[in-house]
Design a protein around this motif. Structure first.
Motif, short mmCIF file in Angstrom:
data_model
loop_
_atom_site.label_atom_id
_atom_site.label_comp_id
_atom_site.label_asym_id
_atom_site.label_seq_id
_atom_site.Cartn_x
_atom_site.Cartn_y
_atom_site.Cartn_z
N ASP A 199 5.48 43.48 85.35
CA ASP A 199 4.70 43.95 84.19
C ASP A 199 5.27 45.22 83.59
O ASP A 199 4.78 45.70 82.57
CB ASP A 199 3.26 44.30 84.61
CG ASP A 199 2.45 43.12 85.07
OD1 ASP A 199 3.04 42.06 85.29
OD2 ASP A 199 1.22 43.26 85.20
N ASP A 237 1.18 48.07 87.41
CA ASP A 237 0.57 47.64 88.68
C ASP A 237 0.74 48.70 89.77
O ASP A 237 -0.18 48.96 90.55
CB ASP A 237 1.10 46.28 89.13
CG ASP A 237 0.59 45.15 88.23
OD1 ASP A 237 -0.22 45.43 87.33
OD2 ASP A 237 0.99 43.99 88.43
N THR A 282 8.82 40.28 83.29
CA THR A 282 8.17 38.98 83.12
C THR A 282 8.12 38.61 81.64
O THR A 282 7.64 39.40 80.82
CB THR A 282 6.74 39.02 83.71
OG1 THR A 282 6.84 39.28 85.11
CG2 THR A 282 6.00 37.70 83.48
N PHE A 305 5.83 40.51 78.68
CA PHE A 305 4.52 40.40 79.31
C PHE A 305 3.40 41.21 78.62
O PHE A 305 2.33 40.67 78.33
CB PHE A 305 4.59 40.81 80.79
CG PHE A 305 3.26 40.69 81.45
CD1 PHE A 305 2.77 39.46 81.85
CD2 PHE A 305 2.44 41.81 81.62
CE1 PHE A 305 1.52 39.35 82.42
CE2 PHE A 305 1.19 41.70 82.18
CZ PHE A 305 0.72 40.46 82.59
N GLN A 306 3.61 42.50 78.37
CA GLN A 306 2.51 43.31 77.83
C GLN A 306 2.16 42.93 76.38
O GLN A 306 1.03 43.12 75.95
CB GLN A 306 2.82 44.81 77.94
CG GLN A 306 2.98 45.32 79.36
CD GLN A 306 1.73 45.24 80.23
OE1 GLN A 306 0.62 45.01 79.74
NE2 GLN A 306 1.89 45.44 81.52
N SER A 338 1.58 37.82 88.86
CA SER A 338 1.54 39.01 89.72
C SER A 338 2.26 38.77 91.05
O SER A 338 2.96 39.66 91.54
CB SER A 338 0.09 39.41 90.02
OG SER A 338 -0.57 39.75 88.84
#
Ligand code: FO1
Length: 318
Positions: A40, A52, A142, A153-154, A205
């Motif tokens: 992430d 994370d 990711t 991802f974000q 995750s």
């Protein structure tokens, strides 16, 4: 260094951090190593953000924002308001105190320190006695294959609020990553009693962690049982897009499908009592219990049950 390690937990952000906190409060604090997803992570406003790692750090340090689960408690937002006023990118919210974490991490990375070393120093400074290790020191990103194209991802998770339909994931850079000495030491520890896969999203995750070359083999070779906790209760994810993703990937939104996803990595599986009937279809020993973690007590109780279950089943030959 590895002498005291009894439990290794694999975790993403908010959901995983809850069980990590339960384990932290149940065990002697320095018995725990938490391996955090860094898929992430991203560069934003010139800063290196590791959501994370920070969520787990703040949670174990007791300074996490209780409303959001991410960021710091009692946060102020002066920087964000000023940035917005200037027309800057405001879709990803960085609080004033949280900003210090990103600024300092960015400076140290640029000075040549590893993410592992920085994370270890941060947790020591915030008086966290568990070890907090990134899944690797190399950048892994990711990418979400979705109905809106391939999204970082974000951009998918925060900016588009997980609305696009997903068709798959890619962990860019994972092929070039390697296991860190701290992670190897934890998994090779003679005193290891359990590897716990926290109730985090399996696809975004935990899979990035497992995509680091050598990670699956190191987990498989360790002396302790591997137990996963389902992130699904009664066909629904409590928070986050796990159930939505499973449906979009053509999987049943069930605890059983999560167990199947982890497959031969597992020695045991923990699912909610609401899903107890699914245990029959799962190939490894199962524990059906309350997995909902609303209070501190819930977190500690589930952690203690997971550890007792791991001790009971022991390690099967994988
Ligand atoms: N999640 C959001 O939904 N919106 C945000 O603006 C946001 C900012 C943010 C800043 C720092 C940080 O460490 C985490 C932050 N998160 C935010 C959480 C994060 O995007 C996700 O929860 C994880 O990446 C998924 O585990």
């Amino acid at each position: 260094m590895s002498a005291a390690i009894r439990v290794v937990a694999l975790s993403g952000g908010i959901g995983g951090a809850k069980l990590a906190l339960g384990l932290y409060r149940t065990l002697s604090p320095d018995w725990l190593t938490v391996v955090c997803n860094t898929g992430d992570d991203f560069e934003h406003l010139g800063l290196s953000i590791s959501p994370d790692l920070d969520t787990v750090l703040y949670t174990l340090a007791g300074i996490a924002n209780p409303e959001t689960g991410w960021g710091r408690a009692n946060e102020t937002w002066t920087f964000m308001r000023a940035l917005e006023q200037l027309g800057g990118e405001a879709w990803f919210r960085l609080g004033d105190a949280d900003l210090a974490t990103h600024v300092e991490r960015t400076r140290r990375l640029a000075a040549g320190e590893s993410l592992s070393a920085i994370s270890d120093d941060f947790r020591t400074r915030l008086a966290v006695h568990a070890r907090l290790v990134p899944m690797c020191d190399e950048p892994v990103r990711t990418m979400v294959h979705s109905s809106d194209g391939v999204l970082p991802f974000q951009r998918y998770f925060v900016e588009r609020r997980c609305a696009p339909k997903v068709s798959g994931f890619e962990f860019r850079g994972a092929g070039e990553a390697s296991l860190t000495p701290a992670l190897c030491a934890a998994l090779e520890s003679e005193s290891l009693e359990a590897v716990v896969i926290c109730p985090s999203n399996p696809f975004i995750s935990i899979d990035p962690i497992l995509a680091v070359p050598g990670m699956r083999a190191a987990i498989t070779a360790c002396r302790a049982p591997v137990v996963a906790v389902a992130p699904i209760i009664g066909g629904r994810a409590l928070k986050g897009p796990t159930a939505k993703m499973m449906a979009e990937l053509g999987l049943p939104t069930s605890a059983c499908a999560v167990a199947e996803h982890y497959g031969s990595l597992l020695d045991g599986f923990v699912l909610d009592t609401a899903d107890a009937a699914e245990a029959e279809a799962i190939e490894v020993p199962c524990l059906a219990t309350r997995t909902l973690m609303l209070s501190e007590d819930d977190k500690r109780t589930l952690a203690a049950e997971v550890l007792a279950f791991a001790r009971r089943i022991g390690r099967t030959t994988r």
